[in-house]
Design a protein around this motif. Structure first.
Motif, short mmCIF file in Angstrom:
data_model
loop_
_atom_site.label_atom_id
_atom_site.label_comp_id
_atom_site.label_asym_id
_atom_site.label_seq_id
_atom_site.Cartn_x
_atom_site.Cartn_y
_atom_site.Cartn_z
N TYR A 108 0.85 -1.19 0.00
CA TYR A 108 0.00 0.00 0.00
C TYR A 108 0.88 1.24 0.00
N GLN A 109 0.31 2.36 -0.36
CA GLN A 109 1.00 3.63 -0.29
C GLN A 109 -0.04 4.74 -0.16
N TRP A 110 0.44 5.88 0.33
CA TRP A 110 -0.41 7.05 0.46
C TRP A 110 0.07 8.10 -0.54
N VAL A 111 -0.89 8.77 -1.15
CA VAL A 111 -0.58 9.81 -2.11
C VAL A 111 -1.33 11.08 -1.71
N LYS A 112 -0.58 12.18 -1.59
CA LYS A 112 -1.20 13.47 -1.29
C LYS A 112 -1.45 14.20 -2.60
N ASP A 113 -2.70 14.58 -2.81
CA ASP A 113 -3.03 15.32 -4.04
C ASP A 113 -2.18 16.57 -4.15
N PRO A 114 -1.69 16.86 -5.36
CA PRO A 114 -2.07 16.27 -6.66
C PRO A 114 -1.15 15.16 -7.15
N GLY A 115 -0.45 14.44 -6.31
CA GLY A 115 0.37 13.34 -6.81
C GLY A 115 1.65 13.13 -6.04
N LEU A 116 1.75 13.67 -4.82
CA LEU A 116 2.95 13.50 -4.00
C LEU A 116 2.86 12.17 -3.25
N VAL A 117 3.78 11.25 -3.57
CA VAL A 117 3.80 9.95 -2.90
C VAL A 117 4.44 10.10 -1.52
N VAL A 118 3.70 9.69 -0.49
CA VAL A 118 4.17 9.83 0.89
C VAL A 118 4.87 8.54 1.28
N VAL A 119 6.19 8.60 1.31
CA VAL A 119 6.99 7.42 1.62
C VAL A 119 7.84 7.71 2.85
N LYS A 120 7.87 6.77 3.78
CA LYS A 120 8.65 6.94 5.01
C LYS A 120 10.13 7.03 4.72
N ASN A 121 10.77 8.04 5.33
CA ASN A 121 12.22 8.26 5.20
C ASN A 121 12.66 8.48 3.76
N SER A 122 11.75 8.94 2.92
CA SER A 122 12.11 9.18 1.53
C SER A 122 11.56 10.51 1.02
N THR A 123 10.33 10.83 1.40
CA THR A 123 9.73 12.09 0.96
C THR A 123 10.24 13.22 1.85
N PRO A 124 10.95 14.22 1.28
CA PRO A 124 11.56 15.28 2.11
C PRO A 124 10.57 16.02 3.00
N GLU A 125 9.36 16.26 2.49
CA GLU A 125 8.37 17.02 3.27
C GLU A 125 7.96 16.30 4.55
N PHE A 126 8.09 14.98 4.58
CA PHE A 126 7.64 14.19 5.73
C PHE A 126 8.79 13.41 6.38
N MET A 127 10.00 13.78 6.08
CA MET A 127 11.16 13.05 6.58
C MET A 127 11.15 12.97 8.11
N GLY A 128 11.17 11.74 8.63
CA GLY A 128 11.22 11.53 10.07
C GLY A 128 9.92 11.79 10.80
N ARG A 129 8.82 11.94 10.05
CA ARG A 129 7.55 12.28 10.72
C ARG A 129 6.43 11.28 10.40
N LEU A 130 6.79 10.13 9.84
CA LEU A 130 5.77 9.15 9.44
C LEU A 130 5.90 7.86 10.24
N ASN A 131 4.76 7.29 10.54
CA ASN A 131 4.72 5.98 11.18
C ASN A 131 3.69 5.14 10.43
N CYS A 132 4.17 4.13 9.72
CA CYS A 132 3.31 3.37 8.81
C CYS A 132 2.91 2.02 9.43
N THR A 133 1.80 1.49 8.97
CA THR A 133 1.34 0.17 9.39
C THR A 133 2.31 -0.90 8.90
N SER A 134 2.62 -1.86 9.73
CA SER A 134 3.57 -2.92 9.36
C SER A 134 2.97 -3.81 8.27
N ASP A 135 3.84 -4.48 7.56
CA ASP A 135 3.40 -5.37 6.48
C ASP A 135 2.53 -6.51 7.03
#
Length: 213
Positions: free
Chosen positions: A48-75
Motif C-alpha cells: 500500500y501507499q499514500w498519495v497526497k493530491d495532486p500526486g505526491l507519494v508519501v513514503v517513510k524516510n524518503s519524501t523530504p516534506e515528511f522526513m522523520g515524521r511518518l509511522n506506517c502500518t507494518s506489512d
C-alpha cells in the motif's frame, strides 16, 4: 484473452478500500489517517501507499516534506488485519490536504479510497486556548488600568507635597522678612528717640546759659 480480462476485472471489483472523508489535527501534534480494505480472501502478497493530491507519494524516510515524521502500518498487520493506516507526527500547516490510500494485491489491480481531507489547525484555535487568551488579555487590561491609576495618584501626591513645600518656604521667607523689617523699624525709632532726647538736652542747656548771663 477475453476470459482473463473479465476475471481480473471481477477480482478487482472485490477489492474495496475505505477511508474517512476528513480528519483534523493541531500543529505540533500527531494524527492518524485511517485506511482499511476488504478482499474476498486473505492476501498473501500485497502493498500500500499514500498519495497526497495532486500526486505526491508519501513514503517513510524518503519524501523530504515528511522526513522523520511518518509511522506506517507494518506489512504483517497490513496482510492480517487488512489495514493501511498512516500516522503523521509533528504536524505542520502545509500538511493540510487530501490524502488517498492506494492498496495493491498481487495478481489484482490496485484500488484506492476516496481520499481523506486533512485540516491542520493552529494550537491557539482551540476553545480552551481562546478562553485562556481572552483571560490573559482581560488581566493585562486590568493591570494596565491599575498601573495607570497608581501613576496618576503618585504624580498628584508628589505635586501636592512640592506645592506645600513651596508654600512653607515662602511663608518662612516672609516671616523672616517681616521680622527683619520690624527689627530695623524698632532700632530706627530707638535711635530717633535718643537723637531727639540729646537735642532737647542741648537746647535746654543753651537756654540756661543765656538766662545766667
Amino acid at each position: 484473452m477475453s476470459f482473463l480480462t473479465i476475471l481480473i476485472v471481477s477480482q478487482a471489483q472485490d477489492l474495496v478500500v475505505s477511508q474517512p472523508s476528513s480528519a483534523q489535527g493541531i500543529e505540533g501534534s500527531s494524527v492518524t489517517l485511517r485506511c482499511s480494505y476488504n478482499y474476498t480472501s486473505k492476501p498473501k502478497v500485497g502493498s500500500y501507499q499514500w498519495v497526497k493530491d495532486p500526486g505526491l507519494v508519501v513514503v517513510k524516510n524518503s519524501t523530504p516534506e515528511f522526513m522523520g515524521r511518518l509511522n506506517c502500518t507494518s506489512d504483517l498487520r497490513f496482510l492480517l488485519d487488512q489495514r493501511a493506516d498512516l500516522e503523521l507526527q509533528d504536524l505542520r500547516h502545509y500538511d493540510s490536504g487530501i490524502y488517498r490510500c492506494v492498496v495493491s494485491i498481487y495478481g489484482v489491480q490496485e484500488a484506492s479510497g476516496n481520499g481523506t481531507k486533512l485540516q491542520v489547525m493552529k494550537a491557539a484555535t482551540g476553545p480552551g486556548d481562546v478562553q485562556l487568551g481572552d483571560n490573559m488579555v482581560l488581566v493585562w487590561l486590568i493591570l494596565r488600568g491599575f498601573l495607570y491609576t497608581l501613576g496618576i495618584a503618585v504624580v498628584a501626591l508628589l505635586t501636592h507635597l512640592h506645592y506645600r513645600k513651596t508654600i512653607s518656604q515662602e511663608v518662612q521667607k516672609r516671616q523672616s522678612y517681616y521680622t527683619e523689617n520690624e527689627y530695623r523699624a524698632a532700632t530706627g525709632n530707638y535711635s530717633s528717640d535718643l537723637l531727639s532726647s540729646g537735642r532737647t538736652k542741648k537746647l535746654q542747656l543753651s537756654i540756661s546759659k543765656v538766662q545766667t548771663r
